[in-house]
Write an enzyme that holds these catalytic residues in place. Structure first.
Site, mmCIF file in Angstrom:
data_model
loop_
_atom_site.group_PDB
_atom_site.id
_atom_site.type_symbol
_atom_site.label_atom_id
_atom_site.label_comp_id
_atom_site.label_asym_id
_atom_site.label_seq_id
_atom_site.Cartn_x
_atom_site.Cartn_y
_atom_site.Cartn_z
ATOM 1 C CG HIS A 356 -1.723 -1.083 1.386
ATOM 2 N ND1 HIS A 356 -2.811 -0.693 1.330
ATOM 3 C CD2 HIS A 356 -1.905 -2.334 2.412
ATOM 4 C CE1 HIS A 356 -3.494 -2.109 0.616
ATOM 5 N NE2 HIS A 356 -2.800 -2.973 1.340
ATOM 6 C CE LYS A 536 -7.162 13.430 0.212
ATOM 7 N NZ LYS A 536 -7.314 12.453 -0.406
ATOM 8 N NE ARG A 537 -3.708 9.619 10.031
ATOM 9 C CZ ARG A 537 -3.482 8.849 10.834
ATOM 10 N NH1 ARG A 537 -4.516 8.297 11.289
ATOM 11 N NH2 ARG A 537 -2.725 9.189 11.525
ATOM 12 C CE LYS A 542 -3.372 10.473 2.586
ATOM 13 N NZ LYS A 542 -3.639 9.575 2.599
ATOM 14 C CB THR A 644 -10.202 4.671 -0.793
ATOM 15 O OG1 THR A 644 -9.848 4.752 0.045
ATOM 16 C CG2 THR A 644 -9.745 3.520 -1.639
ATOM 17 C CE LYS A 648 -14.647 4.881 0.728
ATOM 18 N NZ LYS A 648 -13.788 5.272 2.667
HETATM 19 C C1 26Q Z 1 3.551 0.751 9.854
HETATM 20 C C2 26Q Z 1 4.575 0.247 10.640
HETATM 21 C C3 26Q Z 1 4.402 0.749 12.550
HETATM 22 C C4 26Q Z 1 3.569 1.813 12.836
HETATM 23 C C5 26Q Z 1 2.715 1.674 11.760
HETATM 24 C C6 26Q Z 1 2.738 0.929 9.723
HETATM 25 C C7 26Q Z 1 1.821 1.958 9.399
HETATM 26 C C8 26Q Z 1 0.340 1.839 9.493
HETATM 27 C C9 26Q Z 1 -0.881 1.227 8.664
HETATM 28 C C10 26Q Z 1 2.101 2.047 8.239
HETATM 29 C C11 26Q Z 1 1.041 2.360 7.142
HETATM 30 C C12 26Q Z 1 -0.331 2.045 7.953
HETATM 31 C C13 26Q Z 1 -1.372 2.556 6.383
HETATM 32 C C14 26Q Z 1 -1.465 2.983 5.317
HETATM 33 C C15 26Q Z 1 -2.419 3.396 4.725
HETATM 34 O O1 26Q Z 1 -2.890 3.705 4.953
HETATM 35 N N1 26Q Z 1 -2.260 3.135 2.888
HETATM 36 C C16 26Q Z 1 -3.240 3.822 2.239
HETATM 37 O O2 26Q Z 1 -3.805 2.367 1.525
HETATM 38 C C17 26Q Z 1 -5.237 2.693 1.185
HETATM 39 C C18 26Q Z 1 -5.370 1.546 0.826
HETATM 40 O O3 26Q Z 1 -4.933 0.902 -0.516
HETATM 41 C C19 26Q Z 1 -4.564 3.835 -0.684
HETATM 42 O O4 26Q Z 1 -5.442 3.924 -1.485
HETATM 43 C C20 26Q Z 1 -3.681 5.217 0.355
HETATM 44 O O5 26Q Z 1 -3.275 5.799 -1.123
HETATM 45 C C21 26Q Z 1 -2.605 4.888 0.748
HETATM 46 O O6 26Q Z 1 -2.137 5.835 1.693
#
Ligand code: 26Q
Length: 799
Positions: A356, A536-537, A542, A644, A648
């Site tokens: 991702h 979004k976050r 972004k 995503t 929406k």
């Molecule tokens: C990893 C290790 C330690 C702590 C946290 C993490 C961690 C947690 C969550 C790393 C990444 C995430 C989340 C990533 C994320 O939400 N990515 C998004 O995924 C969506 C679904 O595929 C995409 O549409 C977005 O583009 C992408 O940013």
């Protein structure tokens, strides 16, 4: 009006049956007299009554899977960002009208009852929400599946603003018991950590129990009901009676506290993958429990562990569960006597991995030292996997999972799975060309694309009942499970009567959002304005910063040229920053500070407002998205894996202003280039410019409007009480500008003026909005799941 597509075929229900069930649940589950019941009591009663209706179809699903010996999908994810459950279940059961009637007949406000439910926020953002959409789709199209995750006691933090600054507070969704989960004491597994290898194998030093809680996941019409199984951590021995008897009451409870720490809280960071021991323990805890559960279920039906791939497709949602690779190898060798090679082949045939992100700081790496301390057996197995991979590819110098002092989880996930997928066409191409270039050369068939999607049940039918009903009136109800049917609306874009109805539905949603912003947050907005949203976050990539800087530039210009054809806008922001992400928090503060000054300006107040309701979450998204006119998807090209929210918003008839990044590329293809505002550098252009030595100073000098805004921000115009509050932020932009805000500023400003111009032709705006809805069918997560089922899992959907 509510769309009524009829009760689900699997759900028996007579006219006032639901009302009677509601009374029974209130009395016998909650022990409440209707005369004394609170709104929350009624909600619990209705949840219980609706949940009861899901149980029989749930059993029927399980029986059929066993009877037919079907292969199951296991979706392993650290995050499931579900949101509220009750309305979604009512809608999937086709009981919207009946539930409203039963509730209102008892003198209770139905909308307020639904809004009383806390969100299940067991996720951060896109990745977690995608997992929730996938569960809905797997149930709707009939893919036998189980989601596996962690039952966090505290989900994503609650956000508030203190003088514009983000403040985080612990979230507590489990304070009230909820109707949707069943504890499964019989499904409890010991999970070991630490210790060492002795002659007989791994001897863990510490053991924690993983105990299962199941939630039914009904698909559309409850034709099929899958399960979400969440693990919570429990101590092996709850209590040290010895300590208690000695009067050491805190010490007596220590084992419980220690063990339960593992499932206490969701990591709120989706930015940086810092190597924290607790995070590694969470990852191993839920992965090992899930694999143990999968093996137990499989062995209750089959004897030969090598046959596992015929029964189980295990999907890893990013690398967070990638420890599944050595764990499954370990279980097959140590528990079932397989040799290393057949254990590895079996593992690889079961597992697949979704990536991702391409951002280097978000790729998981663990210090070898930490891995060896927490999971010594797994470290040893990863060395063997590396050796096997080098031999198999005849490349002794090949990519290594154990590289220097770190364990690279992305490479582990790639090497240990049979398919690796990206989440949009562009992202998948970039995976092949950048992070996984070497591995891709060795395994050219392993990487495949599965463009993300969203569930049209929650993200249109349920959150936008007005538009849903209008669509059903024109093309019938089949679109709910076959979103390509929306294409039949396209000719209606030229039908004046239809456009008026479409615009009226949007207007209704805008009035509802405006009312809520006023009532819940004291934010005054006019539904006559364009609702321009970025939700979004908060991340530098972004580029919420680009948005607020352009807002300030437009404000400056508006003051200078009040007669120019500005569109009246509400610029709405929503989103949380990771608590440790200082720059993202500065951006939040700047949006709030600039908003305060701009909103107070009598010269522009009638035409421009900046609003930022705190604590953006799934429920807030459900209010904002149906009311949006303009969707901001403005990440630096090459950084957003898919997005995503873009899907929406387009589905709900917002026009997009965006870069050619992530799934925006496919969105442009779908809706047509005339119906989307694309601006800025492409991914190759951005990469080229960076390679050539990007100079933000020069880029700023070339954009006087931006230069002026940066002078205003750095001189304290928006922070008079602390003039140099944004000195660091502005310096970063002037001298680094990693995400090339300055490079795209001019193009963005120009695109926004094209948006303004179109807004004055409301009829043409609506025509294009209709085409956005009509052409968004391909972004259904049903389509995405059919792709995974065909290309990765080999699990043909039943419907
Ligand atoms: C990893 C290790 C330690 C702590 C946290 C993490 C961690 C947690 C969550 C790393 C990444 C995430 C989340 C990533 C994320 O939400 N990515 C998004 O995924 C969506 C679904 O595929 C995409 O549409 C977005 O583009 C992408 O940013």
């Amino acid at each position: 009006m509510n769309v009524h597509t009829g009760a689900a075929p699997n759900v028996r229900h007579a006219p006032d049956e639901l009302g009677q069930a509601l009374d029974r649940r209130l009395k016998y589950d909650l022990g409440k007299d209707p005369a004394a019941a609170t709104l929350t009591d009624w909600r619990h009663a209705l949840s219980g009554a609706i949940r009861d209706l899901v149980v029989d179809p749930w059993f029927a699903t399980t029986h059929r899977v066993y009877r037919e010996g079907r292969k199951r999908v296991y979706y392993l994810s650290m995050e499931f960002l579900i949101g509220r459950l009750l309305e979604d279940a009512i809608s999937n059961l086709g009981l919207g009208a009946a539930a409203r009637e039963a509730v209102e007949a008892r003198g209770v406000d139905y909308e307020a009852l639904l809004a009383d439910e806390p969100d299940a926020a067991l996720g951060n953002g896109g990745l977690g929400r995608l997992a929730a959409c996938f569960l809905d789709s797997m149930s709707t199209i009939g893919v036998p599946a189980m989601g596996y995750g962690i039952r966090y006691q505290h989900g994503l933090f609650r956000q508030s603003f203190d003088h514009g600054r983000q403040v985080e507070e612990a979230e507590d969704w489990l304070r009230q018991t909820h109707a949707w989960e069943y504890e499964r004491a019989e499904a409890t597994y010991p999970i070991g950590f630490g210790g060492r290898m002795n002659g007989l194998g791994w001897e863990p030093e510490e053991t924690v129990l993983a105990s299962a809680h199941d939630m039914p996941v009904p698909g559309w019409g409850a034709r099929w009901v899958n399960t979400l199984r969440l693990w919570s951590a429990k101590p092996v021995r709850a209590f040290e009676l010895g300590s208690f008897n000695r009067g050491d009451y805190v010490g007596a409870a220590a084992p419980e506290v220690l063990a339960e720490t593992i499932s206490r809280v969701l990591y709120p960071d989706d930015t940086t993958a810092q190597g924290k021991e607790l995070r590694l323990k969470q990852e191993y805890f839920f992965t090992a429990a899930s694999l143990a559960d999968i093996m137990r279920r499989f062995l209750s039906q089959e004897g030969d562990p090598r046959r596992l791939p015929a029964h189980a497709a295990i999907q890893l949602n990013d690398t967070h569960p990638a420890i599944a690779v050595p764990e499954l190898v370990r279980v097959l060798i140590d528990g079932h006597g397989l040799g290393f090679d057949e254990a590895f082949d079996t593992t690889r045939a079961c597992l697949s991995y979704t990536n991702h992100t391409l951002m280097p700081e978000a790729l998981e790496r663990w210090p070898v030292e930490l891995m060896g301390r927490v999971l010594p057996r797994h470290l040893e197995l990863m060395e063997r996997i590396d050796a096997r991979h080098a031999a198999e590819t005849r490349r002794p110098d090949s990519v290594r999972i154990l590289d220097g002092g770190t364990v690279r989880m992305g490479d582990l996930a790639f090497i240990g799975t049979h398919k690796v997928n990206g989440v949009s066409a562009l992202h998948t191409e970039l995976m092949r060309g950048t992070v996984f270039a070497d591995l891709h050369a060795l395994h050219p068939d392993r990487i495949v694309n599965q463009t993300n999607g969203i569930t049209p049940r929650r993200w249109l039918q349920t959150c936008n009942p007005g538009l849903g009903a209008l669509i059903t009136e024109r093309i019938g109800p089949a679109w709910v499970t076959d979103l390509d049917q929306l294409a039949r609306l396209a000719p209606l874009a030229d039908d004046e009567g239809f456009r008026a109805r479409f615009a009226a539905a949007k207007r209704h949603n805008k009035e509802r959002l405006a009312r809520w912003l006023g009532d819940a947050h004291g934010l005054a907005v006019s539904p006559d304005a364009m609702f321009d949203v970025q939700i979004k976050r908060i991340h530098e990539y972004k580029r919420q910063l680009l948005n607020i800087l352009e807002t300030i530039a437009a404000w400056n210009a508006m003051r200078r040229e009040p007669e120019a054809p500005w569109a009246t806008r509400v610029r709405l922001f929503g989103g949380k920053a990771a608590p440790g992400y200082a720059m993202a928090k500065q951006i939040i503060r700047l949006i709030n500070d600039a908003g305060r000054v701009i909103n107070a300006d009598p010269a522009t107040r009638a035409r421009l407002a900046v609003v930022y309701p705190p604590n953006y979450n799934v429920s807030m998204a459900e209010r904002i998205i149906p009311a949006a006119d303009l969707s901001e998807q403005i990440s630096t090209a090459g950084t957003e894996a898919s997005g995503t929210g873009n899907m929406k918003l387009a589905l709900n008839g917002a026009l997009t202003i965006g870069t050619l990044d992530g799934a925006n590329v496919e969105l442009r293809e779908a809706v047509g280039p005339d119906n989307i505002f694309i601006f800025g550098m492409t991914a190759p252009e951005a990469a080229e410019r960076r390679a050539a030595g990007y100079q933000p100073t020069a880029a700023i000098a070339a954009e006087p409007r931006l230069a002026e805004v940066l002078d205003q921000v750095s001189s304290g115009l928006f922070s008079p009480e602390e003039p140099d509050r944004y000195a660091g932020l502005v310096a970063d932009l002037r001298f680094h500008d990693r995400f090339m805000v300055a490079a795209d500023f001019g193009a963005y400003y120009a695109a926004q003026r094209a948006v303004d111009a179109l807004w004055h032709d409301q009829d043409e705006w609506t025509r294009r909005a209709v085409l956005n809805t009509a052409r968004s069918g391909r972004f259904s997560s049903d389509r995405t799941i059919r792709g995974y089922a065909r290309d990765i899992w080999d699990t043909p959907p039943l419907f």
